[in-house]
Design an enzyme around this catalytic site. Structure first.
Site, mmCIF file in Angstrom:
data_model
loop_
_atom_site.group_PDB
_atom_site.id
_atom_site.type_symbol
_atom_site.label_atom_id
_atom_site.label_comp_id
_atom_site.label_asym_id
_atom_site.label_seq_id
_atom_site.Cartn_x
_atom_site.Cartn_y
_atom_site.Cartn_z
ATOM 1 N N SER A 105 39.394 -34.668 -0.228
ATOM 2 C CA SER A 105 38.586 -32.996 -0.301
ATOM 3 C C SER A 105 37.987 -32.733 -1.512
ATOM 4 C CB SER A 105 39.519 -32.169 0.314
ATOM 5 O OG SER A 105 40.071 -32.302 1.713
ATOM 6 N N GLY A 130 35.392 -38.982 0.436
ATOM 7 C CA GLY A 130 35.270 -39.225 2.007
ATOM 8 C C GLY A 130 34.107 -38.559 2.443
ATOM 9 N N GLY A 131 34.458 -37.280 3.119
ATOM 10 C CA GLY A 131 33.702 -36.645 3.953
ATOM 11 C C GLY A 131 32.387 -36.291 3.000
ATOM 12 N N HIS A 165 43.828 -48.000 1.363
ATOM 13 C CA HIS A 165 43.621 -46.412 1.918
ATOM 14 C C HIS A 165 44.699 -46.107 2.883
ATOM 15 C CE1 HIS A 165 41.622 -43.275 3.372
ATOM 16 N NE2 HIS A 165 40.957 -43.081 2.455
ATOM 17 N N ASN A 169 33.408 -43.431 -0.117
ATOM 18 C CA ASN A 169 34.029 -44.013 0.991
ATOM 19 C C ASN A 169 33.287 -43.566 2.378
ATOM 20 O OD1 ASN A 169 35.679 -45.576 2.793
ATOM 21 N ND2 ASN A 169 37.589 -44.531 2.246
ATOM 22 N N TRP A 170 32.465 -44.364 2.782
ATOM 23 C CA TRP A 170 31.735 -43.911 4.101
ATOM 24 C C TRP A 170 32.814 -44.307 5.404
ATOM 25 C CZ3 TRP A 170 26.126 -46.092 3.335
ATOM 26 C CH2 TRP A 170 25.624 -45.473 2.024
ATOM 27 N N LYS A 171 33.876 -44.939 5.163
ATOM 28 C CA LYS A 171 34.562 -45.156 6.176
ATOM 29 C C LYS A 171 33.818 -45.745 7.478
ATOM 30 C CE LYS A 171 37.655 -41.527 4.618
ATOM 31 N NZ LYS A 171 38.621 -40.723 4.911
HETATM 32 C C1 PEP Z 1 39.378 -40.505 1.513
HETATM 33 O O1 PEP Z 1 39.422 -40.946 2.431
HETATM 34 O O2 PEP Z 1 39.329 -41.364 0.362
HETATM 35 C C2 PEP Z 1 38.968 -39.189 1.106
HETATM 36 C C3 PEP Z 1 39.201 -38.670 0.005
HETATM 37 O O3 PEP Z 1 38.512 -38.515 2.021
HETATM 38 P P1 PEP Z 1 37.877 -36.814 2.076
HETATM 39 O O4 PEP Z 1 37.250 -36.950 0.673
HETATM 40 O O5 PEP Z 1 37.130 -36.459 3.294
HETATM 41 O O6 PEP Z 1 39.075 -35.885 1.751
#
Ligand code: PEP
Length: 254
Positions: free
Chosen positions: A216, A237-238, A98, A12-14
């Site tokens: 994470s 995400g990140g 989300h 998910n590149w947001k």
């Molecule tokens: C997300 O926003 O779906 C997510 C899991 O973010 P991150 O991996 O950065 O915690």
């Protein structure tokens, strides 16, 4: 890794990446992941990059996802994006509900269920996110919150549609914080969600639904998390914003 269900890892590149940056990322992933067949790999760029990224994934094993979609068809809905518009770019998956949208756009489970029905009506696959906040977990309300979100967000789906739906368990306290659920916490929540699906649908549907973990996820913890019996992939995400970190998550999960 020998799993009952095929793993699905989505990035998910947001609200990140210009078109040029998105192209760099997807081109790098195509090279790094060219031989991956064991995992369904999905990239979810912002809407503005879907057109260009869709051309890149055409001849690859990467699949395209969007980060949201309107519950309505085309028409007078300023700022919204309809299913037909996503299908133009060969989008296959749509992230719904989300926690950032639940929090900032005040999306309710009722709205998410309408979106999920619209996603299925367009023969796309929803990735429906659920998850408790830290306060909800610490006050012993995790199961109550998950039950309400799962039952509300998946209301009205047929058994066939549910089998084509991905659920993402994303504890809000683990998103973007560097705090990951322990393998035991993740497995417990996933098994609980699968149990809810047995009650809403039936055992055979629940056994087919893929439940991703999100929060994470990185290369260092992917193998252990995705090795849990009820964890069928990850929503990232990140770590999905760089070729190396996303590719390593997928390679480490095989
Ligand atoms: C997300 O926003 O779906 C997510 C899991 O973010 P991150 O991996 O950065 O915690």
């Amino acid at each position: 890794m020998n799993k009952e269900r095929k793993l699905i890892v989505a990035g998910n590149w947001k609200m990140n990446k210009t078109v040029a940056e998105a192209l760099d990322l997807v081109r790098g992933l195509k090279i790094e992941l060219a031989n991956i067949k064991e995992v369904d790999v999905v990239v979810c760029p912002p809407y503005t990059a879907l057109s260009e990224v869709s051309k890149e994934v055409l001849d690859s094993n990467l699949k395209l996802g969007a980060q949201n979609m309107s519950e309505n068809g085309v028409g007078a809905y300023t700022g919204e994006i309809a299913a037909t518009m996503l299908k133009e770019f060969s989008v296959r998956y749509v992230i719904l509900g989300h926690s950032e949208r639940r929090q900032y756009q005040k999306e309710s489970s009722e709205l998410i269920s309408k979106k999920a029905l619209a996603v299925h009506a367009a023969s796309l696959k929803p990735i429906v996110c659920v998850g408790e906040t830290l306060a909800e977990r610490e006050s012993g309300r995790m199961q109550e919150v998950l039950q309400s979100q799962v039952q509300g967000s998946l209301a009205g789906l047929t058994k066939e549609q549910m089998c084509e739906t991905i659920v993402a368990y994303e504890p809000v306290w683990a998103i973007g914080t560097g705090k990951t659920a322990s393998t035991a916490q993740a497995q417990e929540a996933h098994a609980f969600i699968r149990g809810l699906l047995v009650g809403m649908f039936d055992d055979s549907v629940a056994r087919r639904v893929r439940i991703q973990y999100g929060g994470s996820v990185k290369a260092a913890n992917a193998r252990e998390l995705l090795g849990q019996p009820d964890v069928d992939g990850a929503l990232v995400g990140g770590a999905a914003l760089e070729v190396r970190s996303f590719a390593d998550i997928i390679k480490n999960s095989i």
